[in-house]
Design an enzyme around this catalytic site. Structure first.
Site, PDB file in Angstrom:
ATOM      1  N   GLU A  43       0.849  -1.194   0.000  1.00  0.00           N
ATOM      2  CA  GLU A  43       0.000   0.000   0.000  1.00  0.00           C
ATOM      3  C   GLU A  43       0.887   1.248   0.000  1.00  0.00           C
ATOM      4  O   GLU A  43       1.867   1.334   0.718  1.00  0.00           O
ATOM      5  CB  GLU A  43      -0.869  -0.010   1.264  1.00  0.00           C
ATOM      6  CG  GLU A  43      -1.761   1.202   1.418  1.00  0.00           C
ATOM      7  CD  GLU A  43      -2.574   1.193   2.713  1.00  0.00           C
ATOM      8  OE1 GLU A  43      -3.607   1.872   2.761  1.00  0.00           O
ATOM      9  OE2 GLU A  43      -2.155   0.492   3.671  1.00  0.00           O
ATOM     10  N   LYS A 109      -9.688   2.466  -2.295  1.00  0.00           N
ATOM     11  CA  LYS A 109      -9.884   1.878  -0.975  1.00  0.00           C
ATOM     12  C   LYS A 109     -11.256   2.253  -0.406  1.00  0.00           C
ATOM     13  O   LYS A 109     -11.602   3.435  -0.312  1.00  0.00           O
ATOM     14  CB  LYS A 109      -8.771   2.348  -0.037  1.00  0.00           C
ATOM     15  CG  LYS A 109      -8.732   1.657   1.318  1.00  0.00           C
ATOM     16  CD  LYS A 109      -7.517   2.162   2.102  1.00  0.00           C
ATOM     17  CE  LYS A 109      -7.344   1.471   3.436  1.00  0.00           C
ATOM     18  NZ  LYS A 109      -6.167   2.014   4.162  1.00  0.00           N
ATOM     19  N   CYS A 143      -5.425  -3.024   2.705  1.00  0.00           N
ATOM     20  CA  CYS A 143      -5.142  -2.918   4.142  1.00  0.00           C
ATOM     21  C   CYS A 143      -6.383  -3.022   5.031  1.00  0.00           C
ATOM     22  O   CYS A 143      -6.878  -4.120   5.278  1.00  0.00           O
ATOM     23  CB  CYS A 143      -4.377  -1.621   4.402  1.00  0.00           C
ATOM     24  SG  CYS A 143      -3.445  -1.638   5.964  1.00  0.00           S
TER      25      CYS A 143
END
Length: 258
Positions: A43, A109, A143
């Protein structure tokens, strides 16, 4: 295709230094000696996990996108990882799926990490990305998404591989190491979760713990603390075998996100 060859780069990231990170990762890639299908980076691999988007964000035709295309073309492999993108006046933590020919797909995300004020800097994505690649269906996420099983639920054999790119701190490593096998077992898919190592500019330490778990919950790969560039294969028949012998997915509760 029965198998996929994956190359994972568990690397140290230089804080907010795009040029140095691209140079360092490029140097590590130059040591590759075998053909691979997918090269996976962490990331925010060009900057580290930073909220300094105003200074570091790039456009979709910026240097990191160009670098990803050059590497994908050079190694004849997909290159994927997330970077900071500015688009229409907003900032995104955006995973890029870069093909060798320069075409790409992306995922923004969905779950932004409020404890780091990520949700006050970046705009959340609203759509999943399912990639059809060499006979595999791949769901890439970023994540904090790992914590949300409803977002990742494998309904109707949606995917074969859940791919997580992360900057996940060592102080929550127990959660990381618990959630990865849980997602693999409950979704009867491979899970590959790539993390970074080393301290960032806020003195947060990342211990790696990069992991691959097969659909039955077995560890295929695991590495802690050290940098590592590792290439291995995953096999479609392992998914088919697990789902045939333990057909749990058909009994799962049906739901739709609102």
């Amino acid at each position: 295709m029965e198998s996929l060859k994956i190359t994972l780069l568990q690397v140290y990231l230089f804080w907010e230094n795009i040029d140095k990170n691209l140079q360092n990762i490029g140097l590590k890639l130059s040591a590759l000696r075998e053909k691979t299908d997918i090269i996976v980076l962490p990331e925010m691999f060009s900057t580290g996990f930073t909220m300094n988007a105003e200074a570091l964000a790039e456009e979709m035709d910026g240097k990191t996108m160009q670098w990803m295309h050059e590497k994908a073309n050079r190694y004849d492999a997909v290159v994927t990882g997330s970077i900071i993108i500015k688009e229409n006046g907003q900032f995104f933590n955006r995973l890029i799926w870069m093909n060798p020919d320069g075409s790409y797909q992306y995922y923004d995300k969905k779950h932004l990490f409020g404890m780091a004020k990520e949700d006050s800097v970046y705009t959340a994505g609203q759509k999943k990305l399912i990639i059809d690649f060499k006979g595999w269906k791949i769901l890439p996420v970023i994540c904090y998404d790992l914590r949300f099983p409803v977002w990742l639920r494998n309904q109707d054999d949606l995917y074969d591989l859940l791919l997580v790119v992360a900057s996940w701190p060592e102080k929550r490593a127990k959660h990381w190491n618990t959630l990865i096998p849980a997602r693999a077992i409950e979704n009867q898919s491979y899970v590959i979760a790539l993390n970074r190592v080393g301290h960032d500019g806020n003195q947060v330490y990342y211990c790696g713990d990069t992991t691959c778990i097969d659909p039955a919950g077995n560890v295929v790969y695991y590495k802690r603390d050290e940098e590592d560039v590792y290439t291995f294969s995953i096999y479609k028949n392992e998914i088919e075998k697990t789902r045939r012998y333990m057909p749990f997915l058909k009994d799962a509760d049906r739901f739709r996100l609102g």
